[in-house]
Design a protein around this motif. Structure first.
Motif, PDB file in Angstrom:
ATOM      1  N   ILE A  60      59.950 -59.860 -19.560  1.00  0.00           N
ATOM      2  CA  ILE A  60      60.027 -58.398 -19.659  1.00  0.00           C
ATOM      3  C   ILE A  60      59.531 -57.926 -21.025  1.00  0.00           C
ATOM      4  O   ILE A  60      58.765 -56.960 -21.123  1.00  0.00           O
ATOM      5  N   ALA A  61      59.963 -58.625 -22.078  1.00  0.00           N
ATOM      6  CA  ALA A  61      59.523 -58.249 -23.432  1.00  0.00           C
ATOM      7  C   ALA A  61      58.007 -58.399 -23.574  1.00  0.00           C
ATOM      8  O   ALA A  61      57.345 -57.548 -24.188  1.00  0.00           O
ATOM      9  N   LYS A  64      56.223 -55.496 -21.810  1.00  0.00           N
ATOM     10  CA  LYS A  64      56.281 -54.265 -22.599  1.00  0.00           C
ATOM     11  C   LYS A  64      55.329 -54.349 -23.798  1.00  0.00           C
ATOM     12  O   LYS A  64      54.656 -53.375 -24.139  1.00  0.00           O
ATOM     13  N   GLU A  65      55.255 -55.513 -24.412  1.00  0.00           N
ATOM     14  CA  GLU A  65      54.376 -55.694 -25.571  1.00  0.00           C
ATOM     15  C   GLU A  65      52.910 -55.525 -25.183  1.00  0.00           C
ATOM     16  O   GLU A  65      52.123 -54.905 -25.913  1.00  0.00           O
ATOM     17  N   LYS A  93      64.186 -62.135 -19.499  1.00  0.00           N
ATOM     18  CA  LYS A  93      64.110 -61.193 -20.621  1.00  0.00           C
ATOM     19  C   LYS A  93      62.839 -61.393 -21.446  1.00  0.00           C
ATOM     20  O   LYS A  93      62.245 -60.436 -21.930  1.00  0.00           O
ATOM     21  N   GLU A  94      62.433 -62.656 -21.619  1.00  0.00           N
ATOM     22  CA  GLU A  94      61.218 -62.921 -22.391  1.00  0.00           C
ATOM     23  C   GLU A  94      59.993 -62.363 -21.674  1.00  0.00           C
ATOM     24  O   GLU A  94      59.109 -61.766 -22.300  1.00  0.00           O
ATOM     25  N   LYS A 114      54.437 -65.605 -17.553  1.00  0.00           N
ATOM     26  CA  LYS A 114      54.299 -65.506 -19.007  1.00  0.00           C
ATOM     27  C   LYS A 114      52.900 -65.936 -19.460  1.00  0.00           C
ATOM     28  O   LYS A 114      52.293 -65.309 -20.333  1.00  0.00           O
ATOM     29  N   ALA A 143      64.541 -51.614 -18.169  1.00  0.00           N
ATOM     30  CA  ALA A 143      64.077 -52.123 -19.461  1.00  0.00           C
ATOM     31  C   ALA A 143      62.834 -51.391 -19.959  1.00  0.00           C
ATOM     32  O   ALA A 143      62.418 -51.591 -21.103  1.00  0.00           O
TER      33      ALA A 143
END
Length: 428
Positions: free
Chosen positions: A280-281, A284-285, A277-278, A259, A335
Motif C-alpha cells: 500500500i505504501a 501511494k509513493e 502495508k508495504e 511489489k 489508506a
C-alpha cells in the motif's frame, strides 16, 4: 433556371440547418463526476459528438434541435470499466474445454455480443485485459469504424506470462498436445523475450500491456499467488512499453509479485488480494492505481462451493482468494490508494458490471467516490481525462442516466435507462 436556383438554395438551407441542429438534454439531477454532490435542473447541449455547453435551468430547444427529456432522471458521465474480458464468460466446466473447440471467429463473435451488453449497461469505455486471438483488437477497430456496436475499447490483446504462469495458454494440457509458445503467444523468460513480447503487442495493435505477475485463480496451475516474474523482467516490460506509449496493467494476488511490479513503474494492480502495508505504501509513493475486481472474488468464492464447477486445482484457490478481495479494497481505499473501477467481467456475467458499485460502498467507499472511480479516476489512468470522465464543455458526449439518486441508493446504477456514446443515443 430560377426554379433550379430556388431548389438549390432550399437544399443548401436544409443542409446548413441540419448541420447546425443540436441535441438538448434536460437533466433533472446532474452529477458531473468532478464533485460529490448533485445539481438540479441542468441543460446540456450536444453538438456533433461533444458537449457544447452546460447551464443551469431547463433551456428551450429550437425547432431544429432534438430535445431529450431526462427531467425525471440523474444524468452522469458514461461509465468506465478498467478490467473486462469481452471474449468469454465463465460458465462452469465447459469453459475449460472451449480452447479446444472454439476458433478465432467464435471468440470474436462472442466479444461482439458481450460488448453490446456492456454498452447497454452504461459502460461506454472499457479496458480489455486479455484475449485469446487478439479478437478485441479487431472489435475495437470495427466499433471505431461504426460497423459494430460496443464501448470504446482499450485492449491489451494477449496477456503476457512466464512459462507455466497464469496466462500461459498451454497450462493444464498433456505434454503431447502442448503448443510451442513464446513471446508471440505471450510467454516469456528473461528480459530479451520480455521486450520482444511488448513489441509484438505493439505490432498486433494493442493499446496497453497486461502481465500476470503472480499466479491466478482460474488457471489450471497450483499456486494462486506466487511471484512469476523476476524484477528485471517486469522492468524490461515497463521500459519497453513506455517507449511505445503504452502503460502496463498487472494481475497480482500475492504481495511480492505486486511489489516488484509497483517498483518497476506499472500503472495499475488488478485484484491485489494479499496487498500488505508495504505494498500500500509503495502504491501511494508511485501513484499506482488499484483496480479491485470485487465481483470476480465474490463470483469464484460462490462457485467454489459447487462440486465440479471448477477443476480440482482451481477450486481451493477460488475458495481461499475470492472472499478476501472486498476487505483488501476497503483497506486500500481507507489508506488513500488511487482507485479505478474494474470488475473482471467475463469471470462474472457481462452487463452486470454496475454491481461492483454496491460492493465498493459496502466496503466503506462513499457512493460519490465509487462513481468517480468509474469516471474521472478511470479516465486519468487511461490518460484521456482531457476527453472523457466528466461532464464538461468540450469533452466527448458520453452520457448515462438512471431513475433515482445513486448517492442515496447506489443500486439504481444496475438499472441504466439512457446511454449516449460519442453524441449518439444507443439506449433510451
Amino acid at each position: 433556371m430560377k426554379k433550379k436556383i430556388a431548389i438549390l438554395a432550399a437544399s443548401l438551407w436544409t443542409l446548413s440547418t441540419s448541420t447546425l441542429a443540436d441535441t438538448v438534454i434536460h437533466a433533472g439531477q446532474f452529477f458531473a463526476g468532478t464533485g460529490d454532490t448533485l445539481q438540479s435542473k441542468m441543460t446540456l447541449v450536444i453538438k456533433d459528438n461533444k458537449i457544447a455547453s452546460i447551464s443551469k435551468g431547463f433551456k428551450a430547444a429550437s425547432a431544429q434541435d432534438t430535445l431529450i427529456d431526462l427531467s425525471d432522471s440523474t444524468v452522469m458521465p458514461g461509465l468506465m470499466d478498467m478490467h473486462v474480458h469481452l471474449s468469454s464468460q465463465h460458465g462452469g466446466p465447459q469453459t475449460y474445454l472451449e480452447r479446444y473447440t472454439l476458433n478465432e471467429a467464435d471468440y470474436a463473435l462472442q466479444a461482439a455480443n458481450y460488448a453490446q451488453k456492456t454498452l447497454l449497461a452504461g459502460f461506454t469505455t472499457v479496458r480489455n485485459l486479455g484475449d485469446s486471438y487478439n479478437e478485441t483488437v479487431a472489435l475495437r477497430n470495427a466499433i471505431n469504424k461504426g460497423v459494430a456496436a460496443g464501448p470504446r475499447i482499450y485492449t491489451a490483446a494477449k496477456s503476457i506470462a512466464t512459462t507455466g504462469g497464469h496466462a500461459d495458454p498451454a497450462n493444464g494440457m498433456a505434454t503431447t498436445i502442448q503448443p510451442d509458445v513464446g513471446p508471440r503467444q505471450g510467454v516469456i523468460n528473461g528480459t530479451a523475450q520480455a521486450r520482444e513480447a511488448v513489441r509484438q503487442r505493439y505490432k498486433d495493435g494493442a493499446d496497453v500491456i497486461k502481465i500476470t505477475a503472480t499466479g491466478g485463480v482460474l488457471s489450471v496451475a497450483k499456486s494462486g499467488q506466487n511471484p512469476q516474474f523476476m524484477e528485471d523482467e517486469v522492468s524490461a516490460i515497463v521500459a519497453t512499453a513506455n517507449d511505445y506509449g503504452m502503460t502496463v496493467a498487472v494481475h497480482a494476488h500475492g504481495e511480492e509479485g505486486m511489489k516488484r511490479a509497483i517498483r518497476a513503474g506499472v500503472i495499475s494492480i488488478e485484484h491485489g488480494t494479499y496487498m500488505d502495508k508495504e505494498a500500500i505504501a509503495l502504491m501511494k509513493e508511485h501513484g499506482t492505481y488499484y483496480v479491485p475486481t470485487i465481483m470476480a472474488g465474490k463470483f469464484v468464492a460462490e462457485k467454489a462451493k459447487i462440486e465440479g464447477y471448477f477443476p480440482a486445482l482451481v477450486r481451493p484457490k477460488a475458495a481461499a482468494i475470492g472472499p478476501l478481495i472486498q476487505d483488501t479494497f476497503g483497506r486500500a481505499y481507507k489508506a488513500g490508494v488511487n482507485i479505478a473501477f474494474g470488475t473482471d467481467s467475463g469471470v462474472s456475467a457481462h452487463g452486470d458490471n454496475a454491481r461492483e458499485f454496491g460492493y465498493m460502498v459496502e466496503a466503506g467507499m462513499p457512493p460519490a467516490k465509487a462513481l468517480q472511480s468509474a469516471m474521472l479516476n478511470a479516465a486519468k489512468m487511461l490518460k484521456i481525462d482531457d476527453q472523457l470522465g466528466s461532464l464538461e464543455s468540450g469533452k466527448l458526449a458520453d452520457i448515462v442516466a438512471v431513475k433515482g439518486n445513486p448517492l442515496e441508493d447506489i443500486s439504481v446504477m444496475n438499472r441504466i435507462t439512457f446511454v449516449m456514446k460519442d453524441g449518439a443515443v444507443v439506449k433510451q
